[in-house]
Design a protein around this motif. Structure first.
Motif, PDB file in Angstrom:
ATOM      1  N   CYS A  28       0.848  -1.188   0.000  1.00  0.00           N
ATOM      2  CA  CYS A  28       0.000   0.000   0.000  1.00  0.00           C
ATOM      3  C   CYS A  28       0.884   1.239   0.000  1.00  0.00           C
ATOM      4  CB  CYS A  28      -0.926   0.013   1.213  1.00  0.00           C
ATOM      5  SG  CYS A  28      -2.176   1.316   1.111  1.00  0.00           S
ATOM      6  N   CYS A  32      -3.360   5.142   5.957  1.00  0.00           N
ATOM      7  CA  CYS A  32      -4.567   5.682   6.580  1.00  0.00           C
ATOM      8  C   CYS A  32      -4.500   5.473   8.092  1.00  0.00           C
ATOM      9  CB  CYS A  32      -5.806   5.005   6.018  1.00  0.00           C
ATOM     10  SG  CYS A  32      -6.004   5.251   4.235  1.00  0.00           S
ATOM     11  N   CYS A  35      -6.497   2.369   9.211  1.00  0.00           N
ATOM     12  CA  CYS A  35      -6.357   1.156   8.394  1.00  0.00           C
ATOM     13  C   CYS A  35      -6.618  -0.113   9.210  1.00  0.00           C
ATOM     14  CB  CYS A  35      -4.957   1.094   7.784  1.00  0.00           C
ATOM     15  SG  CYS A  35      -4.683  -0.375   6.775  1.00  0.00           S
ATOM     16  N   TRP A  41       0.700  -3.587   4.427  1.00  0.00           N
ATOM     17  CA  TRP A  41       1.459  -2.421   3.976  1.00  0.00           C
ATOM     18  C   TRP A  41       2.704  -2.773   3.167  1.00  0.00           C
ATOM     19  CZ3 TRP A  41       1.349   0.741   9.199  1.00  0.00           C
ATOM     20  CH2 TRP A  41       0.052   1.217   9.405  1.00  0.00           C
ATOM     21  N   THR A 138      -3.954  10.306   5.843  1.00  0.00           N
ATOM     22  CA  THR A 138      -3.741   9.135   4.976  1.00  0.00           C
ATOM     23  C   THR A 138      -2.435   9.157   4.196  1.00  0.00           C
ATOM     24  OG1 THR A 138      -4.722   9.930   2.881  1.00  0.00           O
ATOM     25  CG2 THR A 138      -6.248   9.175   4.586  1.00  0.00           C
TER      26      THR A 138
END
Length: 238
Positions: A28, A32, A35, A41, A138
């Motif tokens: 990612c 965020c 999340c 991630w 984010t």
């Protein structure tokens, strides 16, 4: 083709229409503050899996999909692995299975745009309704999300907009009305889903040794969510 996969959910009902097989991909580009999947991630995480084998597994559930269901590619951010997504979607399309992309819209390279062309539905997360909050909460960009939505509209791709409601951050009438305006300005938007902040992910953060920024934030009540959803769904003039 090999892709980095975090997890599989074989009978999902919250990630697009009908019953869906949800594949959570690794990686990612944003962070965020709320999340639910911090384990996704790192792009180097998860396990390497073959698209042909994944497609075969998904097809075992096709009898549950019905007329509306199918497969949703989520994450993390699935479009960080755009080439893999395209390969998997081609395999599913050959079997008559439609695919939804659950995305932040932050990745817009050639493979991401090819994946956009191939999917049947976009589930686009509009995290905030101004750039300052987008960056603060984010590390993403509202404009990039809107650019992605514009691209989906040009391609005639149906879109659902989604937003997690964070009390004291994006639950104001001003913010909700701006989200409604974004939806109205794009003919391809079919619905807007408001989702309450939930903290079921706290155990994940603790196991990973990562502080959860909203640990002490309240969860929106059902009444609050109904009020905000009614506002975003209202047909009244802005």
């Amino acid at each position: 083709m090999l892709g980095r996969i975090s997890s599989h959910q074989s009978m999902g009902t919250l990630d697009g229409p009908g019953v869906r097989y949800v594949l959570f991909l690794q990686g990612c580009p944003i962070r965020c503050c709320y999340c639910h999947n911090p384990e996704t991630w790192p792009l180097s995480g998860g396990s390497l899996e073959d698209s042909a084998e994944i497609a075969e597994k998904m097809l075992r559930y096709r009898s549950y999909f019905g007329a509306e269901g199918g497969v949703t590619l989520s994450g993390g951010e699935p479009l960080l692995q755009g080439e893999f997504c395209c390969d998997l979607m081609d395999r599913l399309a050959a079997e008559g299975i439609g695919t939804a992309l659950d995305t932040s819209g932050m990745v817009q390279d050639d493979w991401a745009m090819r994946a956009l062309e191939k999917c049947a539905l976009i589930l686009l997360d509009i995290k905030m309704t101004n750039e300052a909050d987008y960056e603060k909460y984010t590390r993403g960009s509202l404009q990039k999300a809107l650019d992605f939505l514009d691209a989906a509209e040009r391609l005639g791709k149906p879109a659902w907009l989604r937003q997690v409601i964070l009390p004291g951050i994006n639950d104001t009438e001003e913010s909700i009305l701006k989200l409604r305006r974004i939806a109205r300005e794009h003919r391809n938007v079919q619905r807007v889903e408001l989702l309450p902040l939930r903290k079921l992910c706290l155990e994940k953060y603790e196991s990973l040794g990562i502080p959860f920024p909203l640990k002490d934030s309240p969860t929106p009540t059902l009444a609050q969510m109904k009020t905000l959803q009614a506002l975003v769904d209202s047909e009244s003039e802005d």
